[in-house]
Design a protein around this motif. Structure first.
Motif, PDB file in Angstrom:
ATOM      1  N   SER A   1      22.596   3.511  36.372  1.00 20.48           N
ATOM      2  CA  SER A   1      22.010   3.163  34.837  1.00 20.48           C
ATOM      3  C   SER A   1      20.404   2.881  35.042  1.00 20.48           C
ATOM      4  CB  SER A   1      22.935   1.858  34.186  1.00 20.48           C
ATOM      5  OG  SER A   1      22.161   1.705  33.227  1.00 20.48           O
TER       6      SER A   1
ATOM      7  N   GLY B   1      14.859  -0.776  34.818  1.00 12.79           N
ATOM      8  CA  GLY B   1      15.755  -1.575  34.343  1.00 12.79           C
ATOM      9  C   GLY B   1      17.034  -0.927  35.113  1.00 12.79           C
ATOM     10  N   LYS B   2      16.687  -0.346  36.422  1.00 11.65           N
ATOM     11  CA  LYS B   2      17.531   0.317  37.179  1.00 11.65           C
ATOM     12  C   LYS B   2      18.637  -0.553  37.719  1.00 11.65           C
ATOM     13  CE  LYS B   2      14.853   4.322  38.082  1.00 11.65           C
ATOM     14  NZ  LYS B   2      14.118   5.172  39.155  1.00 11.65           N
ATOM     15  N   CYS B   3      19.942  -0.299  37.790  1.00 11.42           N
ATOM     16  CA  CYS B   3      20.959  -1.183  38.067  1.00 11.42           C
ATOM     17  C   CYS B   3      22.195  -0.176  38.185  1.00 11.42           C
ATOM     18  CB  CYS B   3      21.365  -2.332  37.148  1.00 11.42           C
ATOM     19  SG  CYS B   3      21.817  -2.007  35.640  1.00 11.42           S
TER      20      CYS B   3
ATOM     21  N   GLN C   1      14.620  -5.013  23.302  1.00  9.57           N
ATOM     22  CA  GLN C   1      15.337  -6.190  23.626  1.00  9.57           C
ATOM     23  C   GLN C   1      14.461  -7.465  23.215  1.00  9.57           C
ATOM     24  OE1 GLN C   1      16.258  -7.193  27.760  1.00  9.57           O
ATOM     25  NE2 GLN C   1      18.088  -8.222  27.380  1.00  9.57           N
TER      26      GLN C   1
HETATM   27  P1  ATP Z   1      20.840  -9.843  25.630  1.00  6.30           P
HETATM   28  O1  ATP Z   1      20.537 -11.212  25.358  1.00  6.30           O
HETATM   29  O2  ATP Z   1      19.744  -8.980  24.926  1.00  6.30           O
HETATM   30  O3  ATP Z   1      22.213  -9.489  25.221  1.00  6.30           O
HETATM   31  P2  ATP Z   1      21.893  -9.588  28.426  1.00  6.30           P
HETATM   32  O4  ATP Z   1      22.142 -10.898  29.025  1.00  6.30           O
HETATM   33  O5  ATP Z   1      23.034  -8.822  28.017  1.00  6.30           O
HETATM   34  O6  ATP Z   1      20.779  -9.829  27.063  1.00  6.30           O
HETATM   35  P3  ATP Z   1      19.995  -8.736  30.420  1.00  6.30           P
HETATM   36  O7  ATP Z   1      20.597  -9.533  31.611  1.00  6.30           O
HETATM   37  O8  ATP Z   1      18.742  -9.005  30.032  1.00  6.30           O
HETATM   38  O9  ATP Z   1      21.110  -8.579  29.293  1.00  6.30           O
HETATM   39  O10 ATP Z   1      20.009  -7.344  31.136  1.00  6.30           O
HETATM   40  C1  ATP Z   1      19.607  -6.128  30.095  1.00  6.30           C
HETATM   41  C2  ATP Z   1      19.712  -4.861  30.792  1.00  6.30           C
HETATM   42  O11 ATP Z   1      18.949  -4.832  32.060  1.00  6.30           O
HETATM   43  C3  ATP Z   1      21.121  -4.499  31.331  1.00  6.30           C
HETATM   44  O12 ATP Z   1      22.050  -4.039  30.340  1.00  6.30           O
HETATM   45  C4  ATP Z   1      20.926  -3.626  32.425  1.00  6.30           C
HETATM   46  O13 ATP Z   1      20.688  -2.363  31.646  1.00  6.30           O
HETATM   47  C5  ATP Z   1      19.369  -3.850  33.062  1.00  6.30           C
HETATM   48  N1  ATP Z   1      19.848  -4.597  34.360  1.00  6.30           N
HETATM   49  C6  ATP Z   1      18.997  -4.303  35.424  1.00  6.30           C
HETATM   50  N2  ATP Z   1      19.285  -5.037  36.516  1.00  6.30           N
HETATM   51  C7  ATP Z   1      20.181  -5.705  36.115  1.00  6.30           C
HETATM   52  C8  ATP Z   1      20.936  -6.757  36.887  1.00  6.30           C
HETATM   53  N3  ATP Z   1      20.890  -6.747  37.995  1.00  6.30           N
HETATM   54  N4  ATP Z   1      21.874  -7.268  35.986  1.00  6.30           N
HETATM   55  C9  ATP Z   1      22.133  -7.191  34.795  1.00  6.30           C
HETATM   56  N5  ATP Z   1      21.326  -6.194  34.075  1.00  6.30           N
HETATM   57  C10 ATP Z   1      20.479  -5.581  34.766  1.00  6.30           C
END
Ligand code: ATP
Ligand code: MG
Length: 284
Positions: free
Chosen positions: A178, A89-91, A8
């Protein structure tokens, strides 16, 4: 020939993805380029992408492997291989409803409008639960849809629950637990597969070490047998005699899940001077 890994480019997985590579002994350039970088001491190229695009890039072979959340992997349903979970990255992907409503079970969701960026996983959950609801797919700001009257419930990622709370919502059902995982293209040649194996071996050593602690303690000699049965370690503990007559120092490893129970039990059996240290790598 180099293995190409997709990571990412910014966001919640960025820091931990680079950290795990570093802990695997892979050194990256000090100033990272925005798109593509070469590791200094491992035949690896790092490609920075949006997390949503990683499964497709790995399926198409633009990247050989990738680090991405299971939520994205399972939602996208690409023809790729999940090699291992990575422990960060646990959620949870959860359904949440307005806090002022009482949740009566999945039947509550019947005929409701649910807003989500995860239509596939949500539909799968609703089908399993035999609930008919209307899915509204939106790409962001899912948590505000109930307060503006666009939806009756949402299905979104949650970790601490504070975003839900500040939007007047409460968690009702968990659709998926996840964490970040390593994925691979299914048709890698032998040479690349060998590199993936090498990397996986290192990742597993790092992951294992995070779950265990190194422990040293002093025990009266007549308690050695009992204490060895409490902390049997990888093969068996090391025992070194102390200069104090009748005492030994015992070295072992303990799993963090049961850590405090083990410490209490060691104290009950006469252990003293207990020292606990982190382990950097663990190869069994
Ligand atoms: P990108 O710009 O790469 O598309 P994004 O905004 O979709 O970024 P992020 O918010 O950075 O994604 O989250 C990336 C990943 O982190 C999620 O897909 C998920 O697997 C993990 N994650 C862990 N905790 C959380 C949370 N509280 N909220 C969202 N994602 C989380
Ligand atoms: Mg994304």
């Amino acid at each position: 020939m180099k293995l190409k890994i997709a990571v990412q480019k910014s966001g919640r997985l960025y820091d931990d993805s680079l950290k795990i590579l570093k802990e695997c002994g892979i050194e990256l350039p000090a100033a990272l380029n925005k798109l593509l970088n070469e590791a200094i001491n491992f035949p690896l190229q790092i490609l920075f992408l949006r997390d949503d695009d990683i499964p497709q890039y790995v399926e198409d072979g633009v990247a050989d492997i990738g680090i991405v959340g299971e939520n994205v992997i399972f939602e996208k349903g690409r023809n790729i291989q999940l090699l291992d979970k990575l422990g960060f990255g646990k959620c949870r992907l959860s359904i949440a409803i307005p806090r002022n409503q009482s949740y009566t079970g999945v039947d509550f969701l019947h005929q409701k409008r649910i807003a989500t960026s995860y239509p596939f996983l949500l539909q799968q959950f609703l089908d399993e639960q035999k609930v008919e609801a209307e899915i509204h797919e939106i790409s962001g700001a899912v948590e505000i849809t109930t307060s503006v009257g666009l939806a009756d419930a949402i299905c979104d990622l949650v970790s601490s629950g504070s975003t839900l709370f500040s939007n007047g919502l409460k968690e009702a059902e968990v659709v998926l637990n996840s964490e970040a995982a390593l994925i691979s293209n299914k048709d890698l040649d032998d040479e690349k597969q060998l590199l993936v194996k090498k990397l996986l071996f290192r990742i597993q050593a790092v992951k294992k070490s995070r779950k265990y602690k190194y422990i040293l303690l002093n025990v009266p000699n007549d308690k050695i047998e009992t204490i060895c049965s409490i902390i049997p370690g990888m093969k068996s503990p090391s025992i070194i005699p102390l200069t104090t007559e009748g005492w030994s120092s015992l070295h072992s490893v303990v799993h963090e899940d049961d850590f405090w129970n083990i410490i209490e039990s060691l104290k009950e059996h006469g252990a003293q001077g207990i020292l606990v240290a982190p382990i950097e790598k663990m190869i069994v």
